[in-house]
Design a protein around this motif. Structure first.
Motif, PDB file in Angstrom:
ATOM      1  N   TRP A   3       0.843  -1.197   0.000  1.00 17.38           N
ATOM      2  CA  TRP A   3       0.000   0.000   0.000  1.00 17.38           C
ATOM      3  C   TRP A   3       0.874   1.242   0.000  1.00 17.38           C
ATOM      4  O   TRP A   3       1.931   1.277   0.628  1.00 17.38           O
ATOM      5  CB  TRP A   3      -0.897   0.001   1.247  1.00 17.38           C
ATOM      6  N   PRO A   5       0.278   5.773  -0.055  1.00 15.94           N
ATOM      7  CA  PRO A   5      -0.720   6.844  -0.008  1.00 15.94           C
ATOM      8  C   PRO A   5      -1.074   7.332  -1.407  1.00 15.94           C
ATOM      9  O   PRO A   5      -0.253   7.282  -2.326  1.00 15.94           O
ATOM     10  CB  PRO A   5      -0.032   7.954   0.783  1.00 15.94           C
ATOM     11  N   ILE A   6      -2.289   7.828  -1.539  1.00 16.18           N
ATOM     12  CA  ILE A   6      -2.713   8.388  -2.820  1.00 16.18           C
ATOM     13  C   ILE A   6      -1.930   9.682  -3.075  1.00 16.18           C
ATOM     14  O   ILE A   6      -1.642  10.439  -2.140  1.00 16.18           O
ATOM     15  CB  ILE A   6      -4.244   8.634  -2.831  1.00 16.18           C
ATOM     16  N   GLU A  10      -3.407  11.556  -8.402  1.00 14.62           N
ATOM     17  CA  GLU A  10      -4.382  10.459  -8.407  1.00 14.62           C
ATOM     18  C   GLU A  10      -5.699  10.907  -7.779  1.00 14.62           C
ATOM     19  O   GLU A  10      -6.775  10.567  -8.266  1.00 14.62           O
ATOM     20  CB  GLU A  10      -3.831   9.263  -7.635  1.00 14.62           C
ATOM     21  N   LEU A  11      -5.603  11.679  -6.706  1.00 15.09           N
ATOM     22  CA  LEU A  11      -6.819  12.164  -6.051  1.00 15.09           C
ATOM     23  C   LEU A  11      -7.558  13.139  -6.957  1.00 15.09           C
ATOM     24  O   LEU A  11      -8.782  13.097  -7.049  1.00 15.09           O
ATOM     25  CB  LEU A  11      -6.493  12.814  -4.706  1.00 15.09           C
ATOM     26  N   VAL A  51      -3.644  12.752   5.300  1.00 12.63           N
ATOM     27  CA  VAL A  51      -4.709  12.601   4.312  1.00 12.63           C
ATOM     28  C   VAL A  51      -4.904  13.954   3.647  1.00 12.63           C
ATOM     29  O   VAL A  51      -4.483  14.986   4.177  1.00 12.63           O
ATOM     30  CB  VAL A  51      -6.038  12.132   4.955  1.00 12.63           C
ATOM     31  N   PHE A  64     -10.127  12.723   1.998  1.00 13.85           N
ATOM     32  CA  PHE A  64     -10.095  11.399   1.387  1.00 13.85           C
ATOM     33  C   PHE A  64      -9.270  10.469   2.257  1.00 13.85           C
ATOM     34  O   PHE A  64      -8.090  10.719   2.493  1.00 13.85           O
ATOM     35  CB  PHE A  64      -9.516  11.453  -0.030  1.00 13.85           C
ATOM     36  N   ASP A  66      -7.458   7.423   2.300  1.00 16.65           N
ATOM     37  CA  ASP A  66      -6.918   6.556   1.249  1.00 16.65           C
ATOM     38  C   ASP A  66      -6.697   5.114   1.682  1.00 16.65           C
ATOM     39  O   ASP A  66      -6.538   4.241   0.836  1.00 16.65           O
ATOM     40  CB  ASP A  66      -5.665   7.145   0.618  1.00 16.65           C
ATOM     41  N   GLU A  69     -10.270   4.108   1.167  1.00 14.59           N
ATOM     42  CA  GLU A  69     -10.625   4.516  -0.192  1.00 14.59           C
ATOM     43  C   GLU A  69     -12.018   5.123  -0.274  1.00 14.59           C
ATOM     44  O   GLU A  69     -12.855   4.723  -1.081  1.00 14.59           O
ATOM     45  CB  GLU A  69     -10.465   3.349  -1.174  1.00 14.59           C
TER      46      GLU A  69
END
Length: 105
Positions: A3, A5-6, A10-11, A51, A64, A66, A69
């Motif tokens: 995993w 973080p976004i 991407e967000l 976040v 968000f 992540d 999700e």
């Protein structure tokens, strides 16, 4: 699979995709409360991570989560961190409606 973080990019793509599923009125509301993405500390299992906060209405942040999700709502502490982490896994549309219509006057 590890995993990670976004990313802001991407967000941004996720927000744009989910905005395309919103009504015109919901998109207008999001535009009113949207803020430039900013990082906020969040406590997860005793550790502090970050976040992205994507919108603010009064003292409530839409961010968000992540790991889960999904979008969540929380007041912010005075230091700008997430005060009440949530794991709702809401779509942008669901979180937006909560942000605007569930907040007390």
């Amino acid at each position: 699979m590890k995993w990670s973080p976004i990313s802001a990019g991407e967000l941004e793509a996720l927000v744009e995709l989910q905005l395309s599923e919103c009504t015109l009125r919901e998109r207008e509301i999001f535009a009113q409360y949207r803020i430039p993405f900013r990082l906020a500390a969040i406590e997860r299992s005793g550790e502090f991570e970050s976040v992205f906060v994507v919108a603010m209405h009064r003292s409530v942040a839409m961010y968000f989560e992540d790991v889960e999700e999904g979008f969540n709502l929380s007041p912010l502490r005075s230091d700008g961190s997430i005060a009440q982490p949530g794991w709702q896994q809401w779509s942008l549309r669901e979180a937006l409606n909560g942000l605007v219509f569930l907040q007390p006057e």
